[in-house]
Design a protein around this motif. Structure first.
Motif, PDB file in Angstrom:
ATOM      1  N   UNK A 175     -10.866  -2.937  36.189  1.00  0.00           N
ATOM      2  CA  UNK A 175     -11.864  -1.550  36.250  1.00  0.00           C
ATOM      3  C   UNK A 175     -13.215  -2.113  35.839  1.00  0.00           C
ATOM      4  N   UNK A 176     -14.114  -1.662  36.440  1.00  0.00           N
ATOM      5  CA  UNK A 176     -15.568  -1.848  36.205  1.00  0.00           C
ATOM      6  C   UNK A 176     -16.300  -0.420  35.968  1.00  0.00           C
ATOM      7  N   UNK A 177     -16.443  -0.306  34.691  1.00  0.00           N
ATOM      8  CA  UNK A 177     -17.146   0.943  34.313  1.00  0.00           C
ATOM      9  C   UNK A 177     -18.534   1.159  35.039  1.00  0.00           C
ATOM     10  N   UNK A 178     -19.477   0.344  34.829  1.00  0.00           N
ATOM     11  CA  UNK A 178     -20.418   0.284  35.717  1.00  0.00           C
ATOM     12  C   UNK A 178     -21.757   0.583  34.910  1.00  0.00           C
ATOM     13  N   UNK A 179     -21.567   1.389  33.750  1.00  0.00           N
ATOM     14  CA  UNK A 179     -22.704   1.959  32.862  1.00  0.00           C
ATOM     15  C   UNK A 179     -22.291   1.725  31.377  1.00  0.00           C
ATOM     16  N   UNK A 180     -22.141   0.593  30.742  1.00  0.00           N
ATOM     17  CA  UNK A 180     -21.711   0.451  29.475  1.00  0.00           C
ATOM     18  C   UNK A 180     -22.908   0.395  28.498  1.00  0.00           C
ATOM     19  N   UNK A 181     -23.667   1.515  28.621  1.00  0.00           N
ATOM     20  CA  UNK A 181     -24.925   1.456  27.739  1.00  0.00           C
ATOM     21  C   UNK A 181     -24.377   2.183  26.301  1.00  0.00           C
ATOM     22  N   UNK A 232     -19.656   7.263  35.973  1.00  0.00           N
ATOM     23  CA  UNK A 232     -20.741   7.366  37.225  1.00  0.00           C
ATOM     24  C   UNK A 232     -20.183   6.343  38.373  1.00  0.00           C
ATOM     25  N   UNK A 233     -20.914   5.197  38.291  1.00  0.00           N
ATOM     26  CA  UNK A 233     -20.557   4.487  39.551  1.00  0.00           C
ATOM     27  C   UNK A 233     -19.675   3.344  39.243  1.00  0.00           C
ATOM     28  N   UNK A 234     -18.424   3.902  38.894  1.00  0.00           N
ATOM     29  CA  UNK A 234     -17.228   3.205  38.553  1.00  0.00           C
ATOM     30  C   UNK A 234     -16.723   2.443  39.787  1.00  0.00           C
ATOM     31  N   UNK A 235     -15.881   1.336  39.620  1.00  0.00           N
ATOM     32  CA  UNK A 235     -15.072   0.730  40.873  1.00  0.00           C
ATOM     33  C   UNK A 235     -13.912  -0.061  40.178  1.00  0.00           C
ATOM     34  N   UNK A 236     -13.032  -0.290  41.102  1.00  0.00           N
ATOM     35  CA  UNK A 236     -11.993  -1.206  40.852  1.00  0.00           C
ATOM     36  C   UNK A 236     -12.167  -2.449  41.713  1.00  0.00           C
ATOM     37  N   UNK A 237     -12.416  -3.516  41.149  1.00  0.00           N
ATOM     38  CA  UNK A 237     -12.420  -4.922  42.026  1.00  0.00           C
ATOM     39  C   UNK A 237     -11.171  -5.123  42.471  1.00  0.00           C
ATOM     40  N   UNK A 292     -26.388  -7.736  37.258  1.00  0.00           N
ATOM     41  CA  UNK A 292     -24.890  -8.028  36.878  1.00  0.00           C
ATOM     42  C   UNK A 292     -24.884  -7.694  35.576  1.00  0.00           C
ATOM     43  N   UNK A 293     -25.408  -7.019  34.568  1.00  0.00           N
ATOM     44  CA  UNK A 293     -25.230  -6.761  33.333  1.00  0.00           C
ATOM     45  C   UNK A 293     -23.838  -6.280  32.894  1.00  0.00           C
ATOM     46  N   UNK A 294     -23.585  -5.347  33.783  1.00  0.00           N
ATOM     47  CA  UNK A 294     -22.237  -4.838  33.369  1.00  0.00           C
ATOM     48  C   UNK A 294     -20.937  -5.135  34.626  1.00  0.00           C
ATOM     49  N   UNK A 295     -21.167  -6.245  34.937  1.00  0.00           N
ATOM     50  CA  UNK A 295     -20.215  -6.904  35.868  1.00  0.00           C
ATOM     51  C   UNK A 295     -18.730  -6.911  35.216  1.00  0.00           C
ATOM     52  N   UNK A 296     -17.762  -7.154  36.401  1.00  0.00           N
ATOM     53  CA  UNK A 296     -16.345  -6.958  35.784  1.00  0.00           C
ATOM     54  C   UNK A 296     -16.091  -8.071  34.664  1.00  0.00           C
ATOM     55  N   UNK A 297     -16.627  -9.308  34.726  1.00  0.00           N
ATOM     56  CA  UNK A 297     -16.264 -10.303  33.595  1.00  0.00           C
ATOM     57  C   UNK A 297     -17.373 -10.364  32.511  1.00  0.00           C
ATOM     58  N   UNK A 298     -18.361  -9.386  32.716  1.00  0.00           N
ATOM     59  CA  UNK A 298     -19.213  -9.343  31.244  1.00  0.00           C
ATOM     60  C   UNK A 298     -18.907  -8.234  30.481  1.00  0.00           C
ATOM     61  N   UNK A 299     -17.996  -7.306  30.899  1.00  0.00           N
ATOM     62  CA  UNK A 299     -17.736  -6.094  30.179  1.00  0.00           C
ATOM     63  C   UNK A 299     -17.419  -6.320  28.798  1.00  0.00           C
ATOM     64  N   UNK A 300     -16.450  -7.351  28.250  1.00  0.00           N
ATOM     65  CA  UNK A 300     -16.567  -7.682  26.920  1.00  0.00           C
ATOM     66  C   UNK A 300     -17.757  -7.882  26.319  1.00  0.00           C
ATOM     67  N   UNK A 301     -18.692  -8.555  26.862  1.00  0.00           N
ATOM     68  CA  UNK A 301     -20.084  -9.096  26.219  1.00  0.00           C
ATOM     69  C   UNK A 301     -20.763  -7.789  26.101  1.00  0.00           C
ATOM     70  N   UNK A 302     -20.765  -6.947  27.095  1.00  0.00           N
ATOM     71  CA  UNK A 302     -21.610  -5.628  26.968  1.00  0.00           C
ATOM     72  C   UNK A 302     -21.130  -4.886  26.101  1.00  0.00           C
ATOM     73  N   UNK A 303     -19.817  -4.746  25.715  1.00  0.00           N
ATOM     74  CA  UNK A 303     -19.321  -3.682  24.687  1.00  0.00           C
ATOM     75  C   UNK A 303     -19.586  -4.192  23.322  1.00  0.00           C
ATOM     76  N   UNK A 304     -19.340  -5.670  23.197  1.00  0.00           N
ATOM     77  CA  UNK A 304     -19.775  -6.384  21.841  1.00  0.00           C
ATOM     78  C   UNK A 304     -21.156  -6.070  21.528  1.00  0.00           C
ATOM     79  N   UNK A 305     -22.007  -6.142  22.426  1.00  0.00           N
ATOM     80  CA  UNK A 305     -23.393  -6.028  22.455  1.00  0.00           C
ATOM     81  C   UNK A 305     -23.916  -4.575  21.747  1.00  0.00           C
TER      82      UNK A 305
END
Length: 465
Positions: free
Chosen positions: A247-253, A267-272, A288-301
């Motif tokens: 899953x890709x949330x899309x907006x992990x602000x 909002x702009x979610x997708x399943x890859x 690609x800030x919130x790309x599939x593979x970068x979501x752990x990094x985004x949430x940690x941030x």
């Protein structure tokens, strides 16, 4: 996997009032031309003691927002700030939603009923405060699929069509309107803490910390380090569950991360379709800030931003361990989530890690879709026949084939008749668009109803292990 909710009696608990009016603004709901019930989440209504409401009462409460008994007398637009794509924005808050009610479920958890598309608030800025019907349908599909896959998510509680024609720049307009109600374990966000830190409201930061620890984590004392530790641990599990689900949330602000780390606001979610680290959900996520593979990094941030806010009331030494421990927690949670979706028991740490590496390496070749892979290898043994059989025989899967043979299936992993279907359930964009097209063109809701039923059946199969 998460269990189905259990029926409970209605227990109102508007605990948010403990915080005081520095945290919210009383607002009025929009007066909609129509209220047409389109989706009612009966199993979660029963979990909070609202399952016996008639449809007429349902429309009164969740379309006209007549207060529930002994609950909030007026809706509250919550105040918060947040980083949006790493840029701090002090001009946001509940702009098209509000907190409508709070109550306890059968397990004693404090839950919120919050809205989306319920009208303008002091934070609407130039927005109309409305939600498109398509946006509501998409949120139903996202939350149902995530719940079935074991992701801790808000639940789409109600969707009511409201009879307005909305203009939108990013989709064909005019388009139909709706108001959505979501059931969630807290609408308090990291951005709620950021706003208080921005204004240096240390007393309110301490008050909010105490509130969150007491109501969401069962702890007294209000220690900021304890809160950060809880949120960091749950956020690591959330990030892992996204990856395992594809899953890709899309907006992990930071305003989209709840203090309970329960996924919400779709909002702009997708399943890859494939294991593609660069796959993005939002057309405007150019970097690609919130790309599939970068979501752990985004949430940690985002967790780091919570820590930065709590620094006003805590020393760095109290907060650092929760931040430094996030990567290890994520890796452990990812193993749990992947193994749960495969339906196999954990082995030793080294063996588990090597299997995970082999799995990711094989899927990264993008020769097999994620949903098909987990379906075909449920229970740790290749089942078939499958359209992916040739791919599984390829050298890319050799290491995975060899390693998974050493793992035992979980009891009941493949007992459900779902595992005998010809194909797995998925939630790719073409199917989502097809479901919406039937609603938009012919007011035909049968495809949505059938999809929700099919996804819930998959969820039952996942929970059987």
């Amino acid at each position: 996997m998460t269990d189905l909710p259990q029926a409970s009696t209605y227990r109102a608990d508007p605990a948010i009032l403990e915080l005081g009016d520095a945290f919210y603004d009383p607002v009025e709901a929009a007066d909609f031309p129509q209220t047409i019930l389109r989706f009612r989440n009966q199993r979660h209504a029963e979990a909070v003691g609202l399952g016996d409401l008639s449809d007429a009462d349902w429309l009164r409460h969740f379309g006209r927002f007549v207060p529930l008994p002994d609950n909030l007398e007026q809706p509250l637009a919550l105040r918060y700030h947040g980083h949006q794509f790493r840029v701090y924005n002090p001009d946001i808050g509940d702009g098209r939603g509000f907190l409508f009610a709070q109550m306890r479920d059968g397990a004693g958890r404090l839950l919120d009923l919050g809205t989306k598309g319920s009208g303008q608030t002091p934070y609407s800025r130039f927005g109309d405060g409305r939600l498109t019907l398509k946006g509501g349908v998409r949120e139903i599909l996202a939350t149902e699929m995530l719940e079935a896959l074991g992701v801790e998510t808000s639940k789409t509680f109600s969707l009511i069509e409201t009879g307005e024609a909305l203009e939108r720049n990013d989709e064909p307009s005019p388009t139909r309107s709706a108001v959505l109600v979501r059931l969630q374990h807290s609408h308090i966000r990291i951005g709620t803490f950021q706003r208080l830190a921005y204004f240096e409201e240390t007393d309110n930061l301490a008050r909010l910390t105490d509130y969150c620890l007491r109501h969401y984590y069962g702890e007294e004392g209000g220690a900021p380090g304890r809160l950060l530790d809880h949120v960091s641990g749950r956020a690591a599990r959330l990030a892992a569950s996204y990856i395992a689900a594809g899953f890709v949330h899309g907006v992990l602000n930071s305003d989209n991360i709840a203090v309970t780390a329960q996924s919400f606001d779709y909002g702009p979610w997708r399943w890859t379709p494939f294991w593609d680290g660069g796959f993005t959900a939002a057309y405007f996520d150019h970097a690609g800030l919130y790309a599939f593979g970068r979501q752990p990094e985004a949430i940690h941030w985002d967790i780091v931003q919570l820590a930065a806010s709590l620094r006003l009331i805590a020393e760095a030494e109290e907060l650092t361990p929760a931040l430094e421990g996030f990567p290890a927690r994520f890796q452990e949670a990812l193993r749990d989530a992947i193994f749960a979706r495969l339906g196999i028991a954990r082995g030793g740490d080294d063996e588990d890690g090597r299997l995970l590496i082999a799995l990711e390496s094989a899927l990264a070749r993008r020769t097999v879709e994620i949903d098909r892979f987990f379906f075909d290898w449920r229970g740790g043994r290749r089942r078939g026949p499958s359209p992916a059989d040739a791919a599984y025989e390829d050298e890319a899967f050799a290491d995975f084939r060899a390693r998974i043979a050493a793992f035992d299936p979980l009891p009941g992993a493949t007992d459900h008749d779902y595992w005998s279907d010809a194909a797995p359930q998925s939630m790719h964009i073409d199917e989502v668009e097809a479901i919406w097209s039937r609603i938009d063109e012919a007011d035909d809701w049968s495809a949505l109803d059938a999809k929700v039923a099919a996804v819930r059946r998959m969820g039952g199969a996942m929970r059987a292990a």
